[in-house]
Design a protein around this motif. Structure first.
Motif, PDB file in Angstrom:
ATOM      1  N   LEU A 191       0.818  -1.208   0.000  1.00 16.33           N
ATOM      2  CA  LEU A 191       0.000   0.000   0.000  1.00 16.33           C
ATOM      3  C   LEU A 191       0.857   1.264   0.000  1.00 16.33           C
ATOM      4  N   TYR A 192       1.686   1.395   0.992  1.00 17.35           N
ATOM      5  CA  TYR A 192       2.477   2.606   1.154  1.00 17.35           C
ATOM      6  C   TYR A 192       3.423   2.392   2.324  1.00 17.35           C
TER       7      TYR A 192
ATOM      8  N   TYR B 220      -6.733   5.417   3.707  1.00 19.87           N
ATOM      9  CA  TYR B 220      -6.022   5.360   2.435  1.00 19.87           C
ATOM     10  C   TYR B 220      -6.221   4.006   1.761  1.00 19.87           C
ATOM     11  N   ALA B 221      -6.187   2.943   2.551  1.00 21.76           N
ATOM     12  CA  ALA B 221      -6.397   1.602   1.998  1.00 21.76           C
ATOM     13  C   ALA B 221      -7.801   1.475   1.417  1.00 21.76           C
TER      14      ALA B 221
ATOM     15  N   TRP C  81      -9.605   3.934   0.203  1.00 27.75           N
ATOM     16  CA  TRP C  81      -9.629   4.706  -1.044  1.00 27.75           C
ATOM     17  C   TRP C  81      -9.012   3.894  -2.176  1.00 27.75           C
ATOM     18  N   ARG C  82      -7.915   3.228  -1.861  1.00 29.62           N
ATOM     19  CA  ARG C  82      -7.220   2.414  -2.850  1.00 29.62           C
ATOM     20  C   ARG C  82      -8.090   1.262  -3.320  1.00 29.62           C
TER      21      ARG C  82
ATOM     22  N   THR D 199     -10.989   2.663  -5.556  1.00 26.68           N
ATOM     23  CA  THR D 199     -10.616   3.093  -6.896  1.00 26.68           C
ATOM     24  C   THR D 199     -10.169   1.891  -7.728  1.00 26.68           C
ATOM     25  N   LYS D 200      -9.511   0.955  -7.083  1.00 23.92           N
ATOM     26  CA  LYS D 200      -8.945  -0.157  -7.849  1.00 23.92           C
ATOM     27  C   LYS D 200      -9.993  -1.174  -8.285  1.00 23.92           C
TER      28      LYS D 200
ATOM     29  N   ASP E  62      -7.142  10.763  -2.863  1.00 22.42           N
ATOM     30  CA  ASP E  62      -6.287  10.478  -1.710  1.00 22.42           C
ATOM     31  C   ASP E  62      -6.824  11.137  -0.453  1.00 22.42           C
TER      32      ASP E  62
ATOM     33  N   GLY F 208      -4.952  11.023   2.279  1.00 22.76           N
ATOM     34  CA  GLY F 208      -3.797  10.339   1.696  1.00 22.76           C
ATOM     35  C   GLY F 208      -2.462  10.748   2.294  1.00 22.76           C
TER      36      GLY F 208
END
Lengths: 238, 238
Positions: free
Chosen positions: A80-81, A138-139, A141-142, A145-146, B223, B226
């Motif tokens: 993720l980041y 954030y996860a 959101w990811r 979107t994914k 984000d 984000g």
DNA sequence: GCAAAAGTGTTTTTCTTACACCCATGT
DNA sequence: ACATGGGTGTAAGAAAAACACTTTTGC
């Protein structure tokens, strides 16, 4: 590239599963958290994770963490980041490489739950330790979107599934309803699923077809020599 | 989240600039590399980077590295990926948090070059130290996909620019020509640029308008909370 | 005037969305 | 029969691509 003993390295994982929610008629996203057993943030809920063993691959550490806390294997696992603000942890500085994972909904019900491990609805979390609330946001959101441009949704499902099951996953993740007709065409056009020929009997309506995920020809996420090829499936080290 | 002294932590940066290429009539992507002055991979070219000081933000370390090797400040800086395979470095294990950066083309010509720092065309690199070839490939893929849906292209340009300059950037990055008429409409519709009212004189054709990047209302990359807001511009710590 | 790039207009194609409608099953 | 979701057809609307054409400068 020299060692810096002042900074500790950890791997954490945001684990998502789809579960029925008492508050909602639809399935919603849940994730397991662990209660911290030491300072800092003693007794607060946090993402599962821990230090990185010297010989373990990053993704493998995330998968191990996931197995140890939930008893489950990830159907999908991706980096993720990396969070590294000085001051994100009281006490010594910690740099956390964070992964996010999807586990099969059916199996998620079998997951271990105990005094120190509990599942929470992803959009109604308590205040978490460290900056973990921000990480989960954030996860999420990811994931959202994914799910629209890749084929990760089937990771919540079993080997075979109907189109409406797949649609239910998309609707639960995106929190909006989708036109069944258009959804079917979009998915079929993407070539990510294959008709097994089988159908599900026992419904009180027309029996739906069973589909299978199409392994070959998944060109939708290039990543030419990308760092993620081993992590888009269950890591071999798991 | 305990410290693991067996693993060293480093920050590296893939730095892109647009330069004229003797081999090509068009501008192409270039990046600076540094020659390694110690084992492993002594004398081989590698991405600029180094260990992480105990009190420095990850993005700040990347920006500092960039400044130290090129003398430049990044117009764009974003975390790329964290590479941590055991065995990606001969010698002790190193986990590298890698950033990618864009620097202004005009300024890139002023960049420091020496015996141990040299610019290379991004698609004709020598064999690099560690897994750095793979990392550059991934950064290139990221740049090329992101230039199509976000507003990073202007990071290669100065404060003001013409539409054909912006189009040249897109064409150089994507390695294909774009329809000037459609490009104009796409960019104008995105609302990412503002007409300054000025024009460029001295061309041997109709004088083009000068545009400026539109800071406000950049909602294209959500984000939500984000981790990247501070890194999409020049870090404050730089 | 001519070349060259700026800038506008218009048509074609493609993708998305909305929604009408038939199909197959259990009750 | 009829309720229910499975599955197909189609037309309207929006977005993307292709391309003709006009404008404004330097030479």
């Amino acid at each position: 590239m020299s060692a810096q003993s002042a900074v500790a390295l950890a791997v954490s994982t945001v684990i998502f599963a789809l579960r029925s929610d008492a508050e909602s008629d639809f399935k919603t996203l849940w994730l397991p958290l662990v209660r911290r057993t030491r300072e800092p943030y003693l007794d607060q809920w946090a993402l599962p994770g821990g230090g990185l063993p010297g010989d373990e691959e990053l993704a493998a550490a995330a998968a191990r963490t996931l197995r140890e806390t939930t008893g489950l294997a990830p159907k999908y696992l991706e980096q993720l980041y990396t969070f590294g603000d000085p001051g994100r942890s009281t006490g010594g500085r910690v740099v956390s490489v964070v992964y996010w994972a999807l586990v099969e909904s059916g199996e998620a019900d079998l997951a271990v739950v105990g005094e120190n491990v509990r599942w929470f609805p992803a959009d109604r979390l308590p205040r978490l330790a460290f900056d973990h609330n921000r990480i989960v946001e954030y996860a999420l959101w990811r994931l959202r979107t994914k799910v629209e441009y890749s084929r990760i949704a089937h990771a919540f499902l079993g080997e075979t599934f109907t189109l409406s099951q797949l649609r239910d996953v998309h609707e639960a993740v995106l929190q909006k309803s989708l036109d069944p007709a258009n959804f079917r065409r979009t998915i079929e056009a993407s070539g990510s699923i294959v008709d097994t020929g089988e159908r599900v009997a026992g419904t009180r309506h027309r029996p739906p077809r069973l589909y299978r995920y199409n392994d070959c020809g998944r060109q939708d996420e290039p990543d030419p020599f990308g760092p993620e090829p081993a992590t888009t499936a269950i890591p071999a080290t798991n």
